[in-house]
Design a protein around this motif. Sequence first.
Motif, short mmCIF file in Angstrom:
data_model
loop_
_atom_site.label_atom_id
_atom_site.label_comp_id
_atom_site.label_asym_id
_atom_site.label_seq_id
_atom_site.Cartn_x
_atom_site.Cartn_y
_atom_site.Cartn_z
N PRO A 292 89.35 46.58 -10.13
CA PRO A 292 90.54 46.91 -9.33
C PRO A 292 91.19 48.22 -9.76
N LEU A 293 91.07 48.55 -11.05
CA LEU A 293 91.63 49.81 -11.54
C LEU A 293 90.98 51.00 -10.83
N ARG A 294 89.66 50.92 -10.69
CA ARG A 294 88.93 52.04 -10.10
C ARG A 294 88.83 51.95 -8.58
N ARG A 295 89.05 50.76 -8.04
CA ARG A 295 88.92 50.57 -6.60
C ARG A 295 90.10 51.15 -5.84
N SER A 296 91.28 51.11 -6.47
CA SER A 296 92.48 51.52 -5.76
C SER A 296 93.43 52.26 -6.69
N SER A 297 94.09 53.25 -6.13
CA SER A 297 95.11 53.97 -6.89
C SER A 297 96.46 53.27 -6.79
N GLU A 298 96.51 52.19 -6.00
CA GLU A 298 97.75 51.44 -5.83
C GLU A 298 97.95 50.51 -7.02
N ASP A 299 99.06 50.68 -7.73
CA ASP A 299 99.32 49.82 -8.89
C ASP A 299 99.52 48.37 -8.49
N ALA A 300 99.93 48.12 -7.25
CA ALA A 300 100.13 46.74 -6.81
C ALA A 300 98.83 45.95 -6.86
N VAL A 301 97.72 46.61 -6.56
CA VAL A 301 96.41 45.94 -6.62
C VAL A 301 96.09 45.56 -8.07
N LEU A 302 96.33 46.48 -8.99
CA LEU A 302 96.07 46.22 -10.40
C LEU A 302 96.98 45.11 -10.93
N GLU A 303 98.23 45.16 -10.58
CA GLU A 303 99.18 44.15 -11.05
C GLU A 303 98.82 42.76 -10.51
N GLU A 304 98.34 42.70 -9.27
CA GLU A 304 97.90 41.42 -8.72
C GLU A 304 96.73 40.86 -9.50
N ALA A 305 95.79 41.72 -9.92
CA ALA A 305 94.64 41.28 -10.71
C ALA A 305 95.08 40.79 -12.08
N ILE A 306 96.04 41.47 -12.68
CA ILE A 306 96.56 41.06 -13.99
C ILE A 306 97.23 39.70 -13.87
N ARG A 307 98.04 39.54 -12.85
CA ARG A 307 98.76 38.27 -12.68
C ARG A 307 97.78 37.11 -12.43
N ALA A 308 96.73 37.37 -11.65
CA ALA A 308 95.73 36.34 -11.39
C ALA A 308 95.01 35.95 -12.68
N ALA A 309 94.74 36.93 -13.55
CA ALA A 309 94.07 36.64 -14.81
C ALA A 309 94.95 35.78 -15.72
N VAL A 310 96.21 36.15 -15.84
CA VAL A 310 97.13 35.41 -16.70
C VAL A 310 97.32 33.98 -16.19
N SER A 311 97.18 33.78 -14.90
CA SER A 311 97.31 32.43 -14.34
C SER A 311 96.19 31.52 -14.81
N ARG A 312 95.13 32.09 -15.43
CA ARG A 312 94.01 31.30 -15.95
C ARG A 312 94.08 31.14 -17.47
N LYS A 313 95.14 31.62 -18.09
CA LYS A 313 95.22 31.52 -19.55
C LYS A 313 95.23 30.05 -19.98
N PRO A 314 94.32 29.66 -20.89
CA PRO A 314 94.23 28.25 -21.28
C PRO A 314 95.33 27.87 -22.27
N ARG A 315 95.45 26.57 -22.48
CA ARG A 315 96.44 26.10 -23.44
C ARG A 315 96.11 26.57 -24.85
N GLY A 316 94.79 26.62 -25.18
CA GLY A 316 94.42 27.03 -26.54
C GLY A 316 92.93 27.15 -26.69
N HIS A 317 92.50 27.46 -27.90
CA HIS A 317 91.08 27.63 -28.19
C HIS A 317 90.50 26.34 -28.77
N ASP A 318 89.20 26.38 -29.05
CA ASP A 318 88.50 25.19 -29.55
C ASP A 318 87.87 25.42 -30.92
N PHE A 319 88.31 26.46 -31.65
CA PHE A 319 87.74 26.69 -32.98
C PHE A 319 87.96 25.46 -33.86
N ASP A 320 86.92 25.07 -34.57
CA ASP A 320 87.03 23.89 -35.44
C ASP A 320 85.91 23.92 -36.47
#
Length: 339
Positions: A292-320
């Motif tokens: 999205p950074l290279r596809r569009s010079s519109e920052d709104a496109v980039l910000e939408e991609a960032i927000r979509a990514a953060v919406s997938r942030k998990p509760r935590g990791h599984d290191f053990d």
Amino acid sequence: MTMAPETPALIDPFARAISYLRVSVTDRCDFRCTYCMAEHMTFLPKADLLTLEELDRLCSAFVRMGVEKLRVTGGEPLVRRGIMTFFRAMSRHLGTGALRELTLTTNGSQLTRHAEELAECGVRRVNVSLDTLDPDKFARVTRWGRLPQVLDGIRAARAAGLRVKINTVALRGFNEDELFRLVDWCGSEGHDLTFIEVMPMGEMGEDLRLDQYWSLEDLRTRLSERFSLIELADRTGGPARYVRLAQTGQRIGFITPLSHNFCESCNRVRLTCTGELFMCLGQEDRADLRAPLRRSSEDAVLEEAIRAAVSRKPRGHDFDYSRRAVSGQMSRHMSHTGG
């Protein structure tokens, strides 16, 4: 005074505000630390890396969305050609008050060259990775590193007015015998010290990871044999938990992703030098922000991609590492995501 973000804050699915971005500006390093990367690494083609201008645009988008702390990492960030251009660009966000802290994690090898300019860009403190004060052991764990060069870099940082925090990976059978030497040295030099548990990242083999793992519970117990540990409520925007040594006044941090993970308060995401966003260090899920950074010079496109990514942030990791088995191991090397 910190300015409010220009766009709505980044909130993950568990109501955690994302205010801390770690950005890797290169996967290359002049060391080959045994717990971080293979001795004979295949690095990314330079053409695959985001340009410094693209890194500026991406990081600036995060700042607009509420990121207040930006940590520059690698690899070794100071080996990237022209990297001070990026620090100068990011310093403008300090000037507006949108960014509260600009800092970096480094192996210290290039600090003699860059410390003064880093200070001029508004960097006030640096984290230096240092696992031993023994020159021979240092050469062994870093493979290519020289301890005197790093110590010179640390002195240059202090001379430039930078605060130095030493990050030490706790490695069983390697630096256990230097626990008090490291504490005493940091105390005499005025450095904070943080111990970190080794994490199961990179294709190093289970036996090596288990052999290296030194629980910080055990380290704290040994530390308490000599010092009274006073629990502190200090938070620096990262995962460390702190104590003060009553006898010396020193502050000691502990980062414990395995024995006691810190996921419930995680406020950070990690951006790689190729534009991948990792929402969790201990999970493989990632989002491609380069497209999205290279596809569009519109920052709104980039910000939408960032927000979509953060919406997938998990509760935590599984290191053990419980039951003498490695769970949640990541195949990518630590240098890929910048720690």
